[in-house]
Design a protein around this motif. Structure first.
Motif, PDB file in Angstrom:
ATOM      1  N   SER A 218      43.285  25.845  80.618  1.00 51.68           N
ATOM      2  CA  SER A 218      43.176  27.290  80.445  1.00 51.68           C
ATOM      3  C   SER A 218      41.794  27.654  79.889  1.00 51.68           C
ATOM      4  CB  SER A 218      44.284  27.780  79.496  1.00 51.68           C
ATOM      5  OG  SER A 218      44.337  26.994  78.326  1.00 51.68           O
ATOM      6  N   ALA A 222      45.996  28.705  86.412  1.00 51.37           N
ATOM      7  CA  ALA A 222      47.346  29.003  85.934  1.00 51.37           C
ATOM      8  C   ALA A 222      48.383  28.467  86.921  1.00 51.37           C
ATOM      9  CB  ALA A 222      47.528  30.509  85.760  1.00 51.37           C
ATOM     10  N   LEU A 226      52.606  31.971  87.783  1.00 56.13           N
ATOM     11  CA  LEU A 226      51.619  32.816  87.109  1.00 56.13           C
ATOM     12  C   LEU A 226      50.234  32.670  87.725  1.00 56.13           C
ATOM     13  CD1 LEU A 226      52.952  31.746  83.643  1.00 56.13           C
ATOM     14  CD2 LEU A 226      53.240  34.021  84.608  1.00 56.13           C
ATOM     15  N   GLN A 229      46.652  34.656  87.247  1.00 50.68           N
ATOM     16  CA  GLN A 229      46.507  35.242  85.922  1.00 50.68           C
ATOM     17  C   GLN A 229      45.587  34.376  85.067  1.00 50.68           C
ATOM     18  OE1 GLN A 229      50.199  36.258  83.931  1.00 50.68           O
ATOM     19  NE2 GLN A 229      51.281  36.564  85.864  1.00 50.68           N
ATOM     20  N   ARG A 230      45.191  34.914  83.918  1.00 45.23           N
ATOM     21  CA  ARG A 230      44.504  34.092  82.934  1.00 45.23           C
ATOM     22  C   ARG A 230      45.485  33.032  82.433  1.00 45.23           C
ATOM     23  NH1 ARG A 230      43.335  36.191  76.840  1.00 45.23           N
ATOM     24  NH2 ARG A 230      45.618  36.046  76.907  1.00 45.23           N
ATOM     25  N   ASN A 231      45.107  31.788  82.523  1.00 43.66           N
ATOM     26  CA  ASN A 231      45.974  30.717  82.042  1.00 43.66           C
ATOM     27  C   ASN A 231      45.905  30.658  80.521  1.00 43.66           C
ATOM     28  OD1 ASN A 231      47.718  28.578  82.205  1.00 43.66           O
ATOM     29  ND2 ASN A 231      46.283  27.171  83.177  1.00 43.66           N
TER      30      ASN A 231
END
Length: 270
Positions: A218, A222, A226, A229-231
């Protein structure tokens, strides 16, 4: 709080992506069962940031220092000359030297510099007893050649973000004190990683569970559902779940075994 605890061995929590809500990200991870997070550096500035960040979360975040291959330039010697005193000063707090390695995916402009910088940091691992967090893209043969020179003296480490084939897995597993870092790619619909890890027989997998650790990388990559998305570290639970499906064991067993693997490889001051 989750019924069992597990570990994210690779999260870049010092990144700008978490500047506004890092504490909340850490709290969400702990609520999801991620009791420990290992934080790799990429250069001098990130090493300094990470040391400060981890000091604010003792027993939860564990720092690394290192020069990432994509950050290797003509000034690599100067960067390492600054990093080594930092490593010496904080040796007792560090969990590893990383993120280090080789990356020839985009360019070979600094190929020779990368080889030299990586080998120097491999020597640091031998000298300090700190394991390595290794990044490798399009450079496995060159990387293996360097590790072989020091294999009997290296304490071990992680081949981070493994996404290779069975032959590449076996090539890396020849180093018995090293493990493979498995992240969100395992969950991708078109990923061959589940078949690569398990092979044709879950009872005798290509990659045994005692050679795997969990990671997110991260804010990148992701996992499904998810993806895009931002992990963040909490999402490593999705990797754990998919790993349990692949190996035909329950999730608590994946948590237990991967935690044991982390404790074997890293010298965490918990």
């Amino acid at each position: 709080m989750a019924e069992y605890q597990f570990i994210d061995t690779h999260t870049h929590l010092d990144g700008d992506e978490y500047a506004a809500d890092c504490d909340e990200v850490i709290a969400r991870a702990q609520a999801a069962g991620v009791g420990t997070m290992l934080v790799p550096a990429i250069d001098v500035a990130s090493s300094e940031r990470i040391l400060q960040l981890c000091q604010q979360h003792p027993g939860v975040l564990f720092p690394m220092v290192g020069l990432h291959p994509e950050e290797v330039r003509a000034d690599w010697r100067e960067q390492l000359q600054t990093l080594r005193p930092l490593l010496n000063a904080h040796r007792s707090r560090l969990c590893a030297i990383g993120e280090v390695g080789l990356d020839f995916y985009w360019s070979r402009e600094f190929e020779q510099e990368q080889l030299l910088a990586f080998e120097e940091q491999v020597r640091w691992s031998v000298e300090t007893g700190l394991p390595l967090m290794i990044h490798c893209r399009k450079a496995q043969n060159e990387l293996v050649a360097i590790i072989k020179k020091y294999a009997d003296r290296l304490p071990g480490g992680v081949f981070h973000c493994f996404t290779g084939n069975a032959l590449e897995a076996k090539q890396l597993l020849q180093f018995p004190r090293f493990v493979l870092g498995i992240g969100g790619v395992l969950t991708f619909k078109k990923s061959n990683l589940p078949e690569t890890l398990v092979g044709g027989d879950p009872q005798h997998p290509t990659v045994p569970l005692d050679r795997i650790v969990l990671e997110t990388d991260s804010p990148y990559m992701a996992p499904v559902p998810l993806r895009g998305q931002r992990n963040e570290p909490a999402f490593v639970a999705h990797v754990l779940r998919r790993l349990a499906e692949c190996y035909g064991v329950d999730e608590a067993e994946i948590a237990r075994q991967t935690n044991e693997n982390v404790n074997r490889v890293f010298n965490l001051k918990t």
